[in-house]
Design a protein around this motif. Structure first.
Motif, PDB file in Angstrom:
ATOM      1  N   GLU A 157      -2.881   3.291   3.027  1.00  0.00           N
ATOM      2  CA  GLU A 157      -3.642   4.141   3.950  1.00  0.00           C
ATOM      3  C   GLU A 157      -3.548   5.691   3.778  1.00  0.00           C
ATOM      4  O   GLU A 157      -4.584   6.290   3.769  1.00  0.00           O
ATOM      5  CB  GLU A 157      -3.208   3.604   5.278  1.00  0.00           C
ATOM      6  CG  GLU A 157      -3.916   4.243   6.257  1.00  0.00           C
ATOM      7  CD  GLU A 157      -3.532   4.083   7.788  1.00  0.00           C
ATOM      8  OE1 GLU A 157      -4.105   4.128   8.614  1.00  0.00           O
ATOM      9  OE2 GLU A 157      -2.234   3.533   7.902  1.00  0.00           O
TER      10      GLU A 157
ATOM     11  N   HIS B  94      -5.556   6.507   0.691  1.00  0.00           N
ATOM     12  CA  HIS B  94      -7.199   6.457   0.742  1.00  0.00           C
ATOM     13  C   HIS B  94      -7.763   7.443   1.800  1.00  0.00           C
ATOM     14  O   HIS B  94      -8.905   7.882   1.882  1.00  0.00           O
ATOM     15  CB  HIS B  94      -7.669   4.920   1.308  1.00  0.00           C
ATOM     16  CG  HIS B  94      -7.648   4.005   0.181  1.00  0.00           C
ATOM     17  ND1 HIS B  94      -6.466   3.312  -0.004  1.00  0.00           N
ATOM     18  CD2 HIS B  94      -8.318   3.853  -0.955  1.00  0.00           C
ATOM     19  CE1 HIS B  94      -6.356   2.403  -1.031  1.00  0.00           C
ATOM     20  NE2 HIS B  94      -7.674   2.898  -1.524  1.00  0.00           N
ATOM     21  N   GLY B  95      -7.022   7.551   2.918  1.00  0.00           N
ATOM     22  CA  GLY B  95      -7.290   8.716   3.794  1.00  0.00           C
ATOM     23  C   GLY B  95      -7.317  10.120   3.238  1.00  0.00           C
ATOM     24  O   GLY B  95      -8.312  11.026   3.473  1.00  0.00           O
TER      25      GLY B  95
ATOM     26  N   VAL C 263      -8.066  10.732  -0.040  1.00  0.00           N
ATOM     27  CA  VAL C 263      -9.634  10.723  -0.752  1.00  0.00           C
ATOM     28  C   VAL C 263     -10.662  10.910   0.165  1.00  0.00           C
ATOM     29  O   VAL C 263     -11.485  11.689  -0.172  1.00  0.00           O
ATOM     30  CB  VAL C 263      -9.450   9.632  -1.589  1.00  0.00           C
ATOM     31  CG1 VAL C 263     -10.844   9.394  -2.111  1.00  0.00           C
ATOM     32  CG2 VAL C 263      -8.607   9.502  -2.653  1.00  0.00           C
ATOM     33  N   CYS C 264     -10.666  10.284   1.197  1.00  0.00           N
ATOM     34  CA  CYS C 264     -11.697  10.223   2.264  1.00  0.00           C
ATOM     35  C   CYS C 264     -11.706  11.810   2.821  1.00  0.00           C
ATOM     36  O   CYS C 264     -13.070  12.288   3.071  1.00  0.00           O
ATOM     37  CB  CYS C 264     -11.554   9.127   3.333  1.00  0.00           C
ATOM     38  SG  CYS C 264     -11.874   7.492   2.728  1.00  0.00           S
TER      39      CYS C 264
ATOM     40  N   ALA D 230     -13.584  13.773   0.114  1.00  0.00           N
ATOM     41  CA  ALA D 230     -14.782  13.345   0.116  1.00  0.00           C
ATOM     42  C   ALA D 230     -15.725  14.098   1.207  1.00  0.00           C
ATOM     43  O   ALA D 230     -16.851  14.670   0.946  1.00  0.00           O
ATOM     44  CB  ALA D 230     -15.109  11.943   0.095  1.00  0.00           C
ATOM     45  N   THR D 231     -15.297  13.960   2.580  1.00  0.00           N
ATOM     46  CA  THR D 231     -15.898  14.724   3.453  1.00  0.00           C
ATOM     47  C   THR D 231     -15.834  15.983   3.409  1.00  0.00           C
ATOM     48  O   THR D 231     -17.000  16.629   3.698  1.00  0.00           O
ATOM     49  CB  THR D 231     -15.079  14.259   4.955  1.00  0.00           C
ATOM     50  OG1 THR D 231     -15.085  13.162   5.037  1.00  0.00           O
ATOM     51  CG2 THR D 231     -15.683  14.658   6.015  1.00  0.00           C
TER      52      THR D 231
ATOM     53  N   TRP E  73     -18.632  16.683   0.945  1.00  0.00           N
ATOM     54  CA  TRP E  73     -19.977  16.422   1.456  1.00  0.00           C
ATOM     55  C   TRP E  73     -20.624  17.728   2.360  1.00  0.00           C
ATOM     56  O   TRP E  73     -21.627  18.183   2.017  1.00  0.00           O
ATOM     57  CB  TRP E  73     -20.008  15.166   2.388  1.00  0.00           C
ATOM     58  CG  TRP E  73     -21.158  14.720   2.945  1.00  0.00           C
ATOM     59  CD1 TRP E  73     -21.757  15.280   4.202  1.00  0.00           C
ATOM     60  CD2 TRP E  73     -21.940  13.643   2.333  1.00  0.00           C
ATOM     61  NE1 TRP E  73     -23.038  14.734   4.354  1.00  0.00           N
ATOM     62  CE2 TRP E  73     -23.146  13.835   3.330  1.00  0.00           C
ATOM     63  CE3 TRP E  73     -22.052  12.855   1.469  1.00  0.00           C
ATOM     64  CZ2 TRP E  73     -24.226  12.779   3.241  1.00  0.00           C
ATOM     65  CZ3 TRP E  73     -23.224  11.860   1.314  1.00  0.00           C
ATOM     66  CH2 TRP E  73     -24.154  12.017   2.161  1.00  0.00           C
TER      67      TRP E  73
ATOM     68  N   GLY F 184      -7.265  10.900   8.403  1.00  0.00           N
ATOM     69  CA  GLY F 184      -7.841   9.990   7.398  1.00  0.00           C
ATOM     70  C   GLY F 184      -8.374   8.974   7.777  1.00  0.00           C
ATOM     71  O   GLY F 184      -9.472   8.317   7.157  1.00  0.00           O
ATOM     72  N   ARG F 185      -8.103   8.547   8.951  1.00  0.00           N
ATOM     73  CA  ARG F 185      -8.941   7.348   9.461  1.00  0.00           C
ATOM     74  C   ARG F 185     -10.259   7.782  10.175  1.00  0.00           C
ATOM     75  O   ARG F 185     -11.145   7.037   9.919  1.00  0.00           O
ATOM     76  CB  ARG F 185      -7.965   6.902  10.902  1.00  0.00           C
ATOM     77  CG  ARG F 185      -6.844   5.969  10.454  1.00  0.00           C
ATOM     78  CD  ARG F 185      -6.008   5.592  11.344  1.00  0.00           C
ATOM     79  NE  ARG F 185      -4.907   4.940  11.234  1.00  0.00           N
ATOM     80  CZ  ARG F 185      -3.877   4.680  12.042  1.00  0.00           C
ATOM     81  NH1 ARG F 185      -3.979   4.858  13.117  1.00  0.00           N
ATOM     82  NH2 ARG F 185      -2.776   4.195  11.532  1.00  0.00           N
TER      83      ARG F 185
ATOM     84  N   ALA G 245     -12.213  10.374   8.682  1.00  0.00           N
ATOM     85  CA  ALA G 245     -12.871  10.567   7.404  1.00  0.00           C
ATOM     86  C   ALA G 245     -13.404   9.501   6.994  1.00  0.00           C
ATOM     87  O   ALA G 245     -14.433   9.158   6.359  1.00  0.00           O
ATOM     88  CB  ALA G 245     -11.993  11.352   6.381  1.00  0.00           C
TER      89      ALA G 245
END
Length: 178
Positions: A71, A74-75, A77-78, A81-82, A85, A175-176, A178
């Motif tokens: 978690e 991945h958070g 990385v998200c 990515a955000t 963007w 992270g959650r 994103a």
């Protein structure tokens, strides 16, 4: 004949009523805070940011250290990515004419067409193999392993001090989000 009638009449009567049996107490599982119609998963109590969300009951089959590590990773990385963007939308671009004037939505396709996504994939795979694999082996084999998400790389010293628990909770929640 009278005997047959008496026996057939008894066939429609239920068994003699018995006194009800009372049990000591009924114990119900605690309900999840996130999904109140499901039972709370027992393996995630006390984890940072835990709100009882485990509808697939993964915590009963997989070690929670592994789940928390996944978690957090991945958070992170998200969140990157955000940020990428948003940076593309405000005008930050890769150098070169091929990337100028491209929206966030079209940036992925432009990178694939030019072949840069393959380079990104190879770099990310190398980081995952040399950084992530040892961490996973450490989590499963050592009792004194570093906490999930801790790669023992803290040059600014942010991983110490009184606000550490608040920062860990903020990282999980962001992270959650994103």
């Amino acid at each position: 004949m009278i005997a047959n009638l008496a026996l057939s009449a008894l066939a429609f009567n239920g068994p003699a009523a018995r006194a009800p049996v009372r049990s000591g107490s009924v114990q119900m599982m605690a309900k999840s805070k996130a999904l109140p119609f499901l039972d709370a998963p027992p393996g995630i109590d006390g984890l940072i940011g835990s709100v009882g969300f485990d509808p697939l009951k993964c915590s009963t089959y997989v070690d929670t250290k592994w789940l928390v590590e996944a978690e957090i990773k991945h958070g992170r990385v998200c969140m990157l990515a955000t940020a990428g963007w948003v940076a593309t939308d405000i005008g930050v671009r890769f150098p070169g004419d091929a990337y100028q004037g491209i929206s966030s939505l079209a940036a992925h396709d432009a990178m694939v067409t030019k072949g840069d996504m393959l380079i990104l994939f190879l770099v990310a795979s190398t980081i995952e193999i040399f950084g992530g694999l040892p961490k996973v082996i450490q989590l499963f084999n050592l009792d004194a392993a570093a906490a999930p998400g801790d790669y023992m790389f803290d040059p600014l010293g942010l991983g110490k001090g009184p606000g550490l628990e608040r920062m860990k909770l903020a990282e999980i929640k962001n992270g959650r989000l994103a």
